[in-house]
Design a protein around this motif. Structure first.
Motif, PDB file in Angstrom:
ATOM      1  N   VAL A 293     -10.051  24.959  48.674  1.00 40.26           N
ATOM      2  CA  VAL A 293     -11.016  25.579  47.765  1.00 40.26           C
ATOM      3  C   VAL A 293     -12.385  25.499  48.429  1.00 40.26           C
ATOM      4  N   ARG A 294     -13.040  26.637  48.590  1.00 34.05           N
ATOM      5  CA  ARG A 294     -14.369  26.650  49.223  1.00 34.05           C
ATOM      6  C   ARG A 294     -15.424  26.955  48.158  1.00 34.05           C
ATOM      7  N   VAL A 295     -16.482  26.140  48.128  1.00 36.17           N
ATOM      8  CA  VAL A 295     -17.586  26.354  47.191  1.00 36.17           C
ATOM      9  C   VAL A 295     -18.578  27.303  47.850  1.00 36.17           C
ATOM     10  N   ARG A 296     -18.637  28.516  47.333  1.00 35.65           N
ATOM     11  CA  ARG A 296     -19.527  29.514  47.936  1.00 35.65           C
ATOM     12  C   ARG A 296     -20.954  29.396  47.429  1.00 35.65           C
ATOM     13  N   ASP A 297     -21.115  29.023  46.166  1.00 37.49           N
ATOM     14  CA  ASP A 297     -22.465  28.923  45.610  1.00 37.49           C
ATOM     15  C   ASP A 297     -22.396  28.133  44.307  1.00 37.49           C
TER      16      ASP A 297
END
Length: 234
Positions: free
Chosen positions: A155-159
């Motif tokens: 899971v990547r936190v983009r903003d």
């Protein structure tokens, strides 16, 4: 009375936890049409422990609204009631008018233990209620549909941004839909990692996610961990 003792049966008592009388009555009619016995909870205790002390052992299942604090000192949301009820092996369903507005915040926080979310009006019929109770009962027994099974994925936190009630993290789950962001309460992540919300942006994490969920609203996230580093040369 425990779901592991026997299946839900016609006539079983179903607790209705709802702070508005008109909705309590409407839900009671649906419960009766589904061939169960409604048990309206007209006074909602301020303590979640007190609430369970009132219903545990007395009802076979629970139907709960989400926003319970209108005009009272209740400090918890219905999503937490439903999640903890299912955890106690009392099948529970969330039926609320706030399904769409709160699904990315206060509902998402507890979504891993909410097998089916019903929207008041659209889903206010006995067949949908019976289906939701069946899903909850099956998960209490440890039986999950493919759309509800968790998988550990990146899971990547983009903003991060301010939502209506709290800061939300815009997350990308590549194993689900790599071009779609999904809102998750940022504190769910930061509390798991003991990391300030301000440092989440850009982080690659791992979490248990039901990646076969058909819609973003049905996704749940749990057990966040730091993910692997980005390979050299990327």
């Amino acid at each position: 009375m425990n779901v592991l003792d026997r299946p839900l049966s016609p006539g079983d008592p179903i607790a209705i936890i709802e702070d508005e009388e008109v909705n309590r009555r409407a839900t009671g009619w649906i419960v009766e049409e589904a061939d169960f016995t409604p048990v309206p909870i007209s006074f909602i205790p301020t303590s979640l422990d007190d609430l369970f002390a009132e219903i545990e052992g007395k009802v076979a299942a629970v139907i709960c609204d989400h926003r319970l604090g209108r005009g009272s000192a209740v400090s918890y949301f219905g999503a937490e009631v439903v999640a903890k009820s299912n955890r106690r092996k009392i099948p529970a369903v969330l039926l609320t008018s706030y399904a769409n507005s709160d699904e990315n915040s206060t509902i998402r926080r507890w979504r891993s233990e909410i097998p089916m979310l019903l929207s008041r009006g659209q889903d206010s019929d006995p067949d949908r209620l019976a289906e939701a109770l069946n899903f909850a009962e099956e998960e209490c027994r440890g039986v999950y549909t493919e759309a509800r099974k968790p998988y550990r994925v990146i899971v990547r936190v983009r903003d991060c941004r301010y939502g209506p009630e709290e800061v939300v993290a815009e997350c990308v789950v590549t194993a689900w839909q790599p071009r779609t962001t999904v809102d998750v309460p940022a504190s769910m992540i930061s509390d798991s990692l003991s990391m300030p919300i301000s440092e989440l942006v850009g982080k690659r994490l791992s979490a248990e996610v039901n990646i076969y969920a058909p819609t973003a609203g049905e996704l749940y996230f749990r057990d966040f961990r730091m993910g692997p580093g980005v390979p050299a040369g990327w």
